[in-house]
Design an enzyme around this catalytic site. Structure first.
Site, PDB file in Angstrom:
ATOM      1  N   GLN A 170       0.800  -1.230   0.000  1.00 25.95           N
ATOM      2  CA  GLN A 170       0.000   0.000   0.000  1.00 25.95           C
ATOM      3  C   GLN A 170       0.834   1.281   0.000  1.00 25.95           C
ATOM      4  O   GLN A 170       0.485   2.229  -0.697  1.00 25.95           O
ATOM      5  CB  GLN A 170      -0.932  -0.028   1.205  1.00 25.95           C
ATOM      6  CG  GLN A 170      -1.955   1.073   1.241  1.00 25.95           C
ATOM      7  CD  GLN A 170      -3.011   0.770   2.282  1.00 25.95           C
ATOM      8  OE1 GLN A 170      -3.857  -0.105   2.107  1.00 25.95           O
ATOM      9  NE2 GLN A 170      -2.955   1.464   3.389  1.00 25.95           N
ATOM     10  N   GLU A 213      -3.887   9.371  -0.727  1.00 27.71           N
ATOM     11  CA  GLU A 213      -3.234  10.191   0.293  1.00 27.71           C
ATOM     12  C   GLU A 213      -2.150  11.082  -0.304  1.00 27.71           C
ATOM     13  O   GLU A 213      -1.318  11.623   0.415  1.00 27.71           O
ATOM     14  CB  GLU A 213      -2.661   9.295   1.401  1.00 27.71           C
ATOM     15  CG  GLU A 213      -3.744   8.484   2.096  1.00 27.71           C
ATOM     16  CD  GLU A 213      -3.239   7.666   3.276  1.00 27.71           C
ATOM     17  OE1 GLU A 213      -2.301   8.080   3.965  1.00 27.71           O
ATOM     18  OE2 GLU A 213      -3.791   6.580   3.498  1.00 27.71           O
ATOM     19  N   ASP A 250       3.925   0.310   4.555  1.00 23.10           N
ATOM     20  CA  ASP A 250       2.630  -0.248   4.953  1.00 23.10           C
ATOM     21  C   ASP A 250       2.306  -1.322   3.926  1.00 23.10           C
ATOM     22  O   ASP A 250       1.927  -1.018   2.797  1.00 23.10           O
ATOM     23  CB  ASP A 250       1.538   0.828   5.007  1.00 23.10           C
ATOM     24  CG  ASP A 250       0.223   0.253   5.542  1.00 23.10           C
ATOM     25  OD1 ASP A 250       0.195  -0.957   5.850  1.00 23.10           O
ATOM     26  OD2 ASP A 250      -0.767   1.006   5.641  1.00 23.10           O
ATOM     27  N   GLU A 291       4.439  -2.148   8.563  1.00 18.47           N
ATOM     28  CA  GLU A 291       3.050  -2.171   9.055  1.00 18.47           C
ATOM     29  C   GLU A 291       2.274  -3.286   8.357  1.00 18.47           C
ATOM     30  O   GLU A 291       2.386  -3.459   7.135  1.00 18.47           O
ATOM     31  CB  GLU A 291       2.435  -0.798   8.742  1.00 18.47           C
ATOM     32  CG  GLU A 291       0.993  -0.629   9.161  1.00 18.47           C
ATOM     33  CD  GLU A 291       0.483   0.770   8.803  1.00 18.47           C
ATOM     34  OE1 GLU A 291       1.295   1.713   8.679  1.00 18.47           O
ATOM     35  OE2 GLU A 291      -0.738   0.919   8.635  1.00 18.47           O
ATOM     36  N   ASP A 318      -1.749  -2.434  12.272  1.00 18.07           N
ATOM     37  CA  ASP A 318      -2.871  -1.532  11.949  1.00 18.07           C
ATOM     38  C   ASP A 318      -4.150  -2.369  11.886  1.00 18.07           C
ATOM     39  O   ASP A 318      -4.867  -2.498  12.885  1.00 18.07           O
ATOM     40  CB  ASP A 318      -2.579  -0.810  10.626  1.00 18.07           C
ATOM     41  CG  ASP A 318      -3.764  -0.022  10.095  1.00 18.07           C
ATOM     42  OD1 ASP A 318      -4.704   0.230  10.863  1.00 18.07           O
ATOM     43  OD2 ASP A 318      -3.776   0.352   8.895  1.00 18.07           O
ATOM     44  N   LYS A 343      -5.571   4.797  15.315  1.00 15.11           N
ATOM     45  CA  LYS A 343      -6.526   5.557  14.504  1.00 15.11           C
ATOM     46  C   LYS A 343      -7.805   5.620  15.320  1.00 15.11           C
ATOM     47  O   LYS A 343      -8.463   4.581  15.514  1.00 15.11           O
ATOM     48  CB  LYS A 343      -6.818   4.813  13.198  1.00 15.11           C
ATOM     49  CG  LYS A 343      -5.670   4.717  12.206  1.00 15.11           C
ATOM     50  CD  LYS A 343      -6.042   3.702  11.135  1.00 15.11           C
ATOM     51  CE  LYS A 343      -5.173   3.776   9.916  1.00 15.11           C
ATOM     52  NZ  LYS A 343      -5.420   2.627   9.003  1.00 15.11           N
ATOM     53  N   ARG A 372      -6.490   8.793   8.203  1.00 14.58           N
ATOM     54  CA  ARG A 372      -7.119   7.809   7.315  1.00 14.58           C
ATOM     55  C   ARG A 372      -6.944   8.284   5.877  1.00 14.58           C
ATOM     56  O   ARG A 372      -6.622   9.435   5.624  1.00 14.58           O
ATOM     57  CB  ARG A 372      -8.624   7.671   7.628  1.00 14.58           C
ATOM     58  CG  ARG A 372      -8.979   7.214   9.026  1.00 14.58           C
ATOM     59  CD  ARG A 372      -8.271   5.952   9.485  1.00 14.58           C
ATOM     60  NE  ARG A 372      -8.469   4.784   8.671  1.00 14.58           N
ATOM     61  CZ  ARG A 372      -9.189   3.706   9.006  1.00 14.58           C
ATOM     62  NH1 ARG A 372      -9.815   3.675  10.163  1.00 14.58           N
ATOM     63  NH2 ARG A 372      -9.260   2.653   8.210  1.00 14.58           N
ATOM     64  N   SER A 373      -7.238   7.379   4.951  1.00 11.53           N
ATOM     65  CA  SER A 373      -7.083   7.772   3.546  1.00 11.53           C
ATOM     66  C   SER A 373      -8.159   8.769   3.113  1.00 11.53           C
ATOM     67  O   SER A 373      -7.942   9.569   2.209  1.00 11.53           O
ATOM     68  CB  SER A 373      -7.095   6.544   2.650  1.00 11.53           C
ATOM     69  OG  SER A 373      -8.197   5.719   2.944  1.00 11.53           O
ATOM     70  N   LYS A 394       1.538   9.590  11.015  1.00 11.15           N
ATOM     71  CA  LYS A 394       1.391   9.205   9.604  1.00 11.15           C
ATOM     72  C   LYS A 394       0.163   9.936   9.079  1.00 11.15           C
ATOM     73  O   LYS A 394      -0.967   9.650   9.488  1.00 11.15           O
ATOM     74  CB  LYS A 394       1.218   7.692   9.532  1.00 11.15           C
ATOM     75  CG  LYS A 394       1.053   7.135   8.150  1.00 11.15           C
ATOM     76  CD  LYS A 394       1.012   5.614   8.187  1.00 11.15           C
ATOM     77  CE  LYS A 394      -0.120   5.095   7.354  1.00 11.15           C
ATOM     78  NZ  LYS A 394      -0.192   3.645   7.279  1.00 11.15           N
TER      79      LYS A 394
HETATM   80  P1  PGA Z   1      -7.133   3.526   5.336  1.00  7.86           P
HETATM   81  O1  PGA Z   1      -5.602   3.147   5.184  1.00  7.86           O
HETATM   82  O2  PGA Z   1      -7.241   4.832   6.025  1.00  7.86           O
HETATM   83  O3  PGA Z   1      -7.603   3.536   3.909  1.00  7.86           O
HETATM   84  O4  PGA Z   1      -7.758   2.401   6.107  1.00  7.86           O
HETATM   85  C1  PGA Z   1      -4.572   3.661   5.934  1.00  7.86           C
HETATM   86  C2  PGA Z   1      -3.656   2.556   6.390  1.00  7.86           C
HETATM   87  O5  PGA Z   1      -3.830   1.384   6.010  1.00  7.86           O
HETATM   88  O6  PGA Z   1      -2.764   2.821   7.183  1.00  7.86           O
HETATM   89 ZN    ZN Z   2      -2.205   0.479   7.340  1.00  8.79          ZN
END
Ligand code: PGA
Ligand code: ZN
Length: 427
Positions: A170, A213, A250, A291, A318, A343, A372-373, A394
């Site tokens: 990712q 992001e 990640d 991650e 995560d 998060k 978050r994304s 992050k």
């Molecule tokens: P997400 O991804 O906010 O789309 O869940 C962020 C991450 O995986 O760290």
């Molecule tokens: Zn993640």
């Protein structure tokens, strides 16, 4: 003792143009606070439920009118006219009112918006900065700023998925490890980002697309080529990989794990081979954090992943942990990880997030506070990362305003406090 006079709520749009929730909390004194909540795309299965309307004719079911109505009706009825001594009291009231194990009744998006709006209002009433208020909530006396981890390249769920041949992992993130301040960290990252964009234009003939992001999403031939490109960009920018700038990954491997195997750039790997592969990566490149190196339900192999990585990199959870105290306890007991990605919308209230933080801290883990994304222009995340004494933060890349709202807030906090950035990577 703050008394809530009124709650407000509206549906607003996030950085992907999808609906999310913004709440306001007015205290008896007339002082008010507001907060918008973010939303993930690469979500963990154990996350608290984000309530969506499900009406396909409107935002393909993603509307948040039900969550908004829950704030205006059920939650307002339960909290307006009442005094709450602490954030814990308010959050417990919300948790009791919801009455489910994953907040599916009221919606974690509705609950978190109220939780943070209340914190903002109380901080404003007492004349505290938001980061000082968060520090008090978490019982933290740390006077440091978090080390930045910034998206450079992205693949998979944040870059259109892998159906079109995209990269499985990712994010490849930059860690400006030798920078003495947030200010210097941002200038360092900016320079590497520019060189990376130029490098991509040279190599692939056009500037790369950007992911959710703001990370670059070049058409590279797999994960290893993507990491190589990051190292090349650092070198071109005049930095020594591993000394000035390191790499965090990640892997988000839950999203390419099916029936017990990982499909990494066309290769099929079992858990042991996946661990071996990641071990080879951290030995080959200056990678300081990995991650979700394994999938969220591949619990039995995580301890071996941690053992394999531990000389080089953090084993950061995560999707594995979902900021959920019960899952964090299990990971501590089994030695599955040594770092928490925190998060707050994965769990749904500030108080439960502070409990997750405490568990991780007591186990000697490091903590990365994460966006978050799908984000909004709200900047509370910067105050949260500082107040909670996060080792890392992050936020995403450095090119989109929903990310820059947080970086710019960190710059303000740095100017106000003159606190040092956490020394990291600590070898
Ligand atoms: P997400 O991804 O906010 O789309 O869940 C962020 C991450 O995986 O760290
Ligand atoms: Zn993640």
């Amino acid at each position: 003792m703050p008394t809530i006079k009124q709650l407000t709520a509206i549906e607003v749009l996030d950085s992907r143009g999808r609906p999310t929730v913004k709440a306001g909390c007015v205290l008896d004194s007339g002082v008010a606070g507001e907060a918008s909540v973010p939303s993930g795309a690469s979500t963990g299965a154990a996350e608290a439920l984000e309530l969506r309307d499900g009406d396909r004719r409107r935002y393909r079911g993603l509307g948040c009118r039900k969550a908004v109505m829950n704030i205006l009706n059920a939650i307002s009825d339960a909290v307006c006219g009442r005094s709450f001594d602490t954030q814990g009291d308010l959050d417990q009231r919300l948790i009791d009112l919801d009455g489910t194990d994953n907040k599916r009744n009221l919606g974690a998006n509705a609950m978190l918006a109220v939780s943070i709006a209340f914190a903002r209002a109380v901080a404003a009433e007492t004349g505290e900065t938001l980061y000082a208020h968060f520090a008090r909530l978490a019982g933290s006396s740390t006077q440091t700023l978090p080390r930045l981890t910034v998206n450079l390249f992205s693949g998979n769920k944040h870059a259109g998925g892998t159906d079109g041949g995209g990269v499985a992992i990712q994010d490849v993130l930059l860690v400006p490890g030798s920078a003495a301040s947030i200010d210097e960290s941002l200038a360092t990252v900016w320079s590497v980002y520019q060189h990376a964009a130029e490098l991509c234009a040279e190599r692939f003939g056009s500037p790369p697309l950007t992911a959710d992001e703001g990370g670059l999403a070049p058409p590279v031939d797999g994960c290893e080529a993507m990491i190589d490109l990051a190292v090349e960009a650092m070198t071109r920018a005049g930095y020594e990989p591993g000394r000035n700038v390191a790499i965090a990954l990640d892997i988000a491997s839950s999203h390419f794990y099916r029936d017990g195997v990982y499909t990494l750039d066309g290769e099929t790997l079992d858990s042991e081979s996946m661990i071996e592969r990641l071990g080879a990566w951290v030995a080959r490149w200056p990678i300081v954090s990995v991650e979700d190196g394994l999938a969220e339900d591949d619990w039995e192999h995580w301890p071996s992943l941690r053992d394999t990585l531990s000389d080089h990199a953090l084993t950061l959870g995560d999707d594995l942990l979902c900021t959920n105290p019960a899952r964090i306890e299990r990971a501590i007991d089994t030695g599955a990880a040594d770092a928490l990605l925190l998060k707050v919308n994965q769990i749904g209230t500030l108080t439960e997030s502070a409990a997750a933080l405490k568990l991780a801290r007591d186990a000697g883990w490091q903590v990365t506070v994460s966006a978050r994304s799908g984000e909004t222009e709200d900047n509370w995340l910067a105050d949260l990362a500082v107040g909670f004494g996060g080792d890392q933060i992050k936020i995403g890349s450095i090119t989109q305003s929903e990310r820059l709202a947080k970086y710019n807030r960190l710059l303000e906090i740095e100017r106000e406090t003159d606190w040092p950035v956490v020394g990291w990577p600590r070898r």
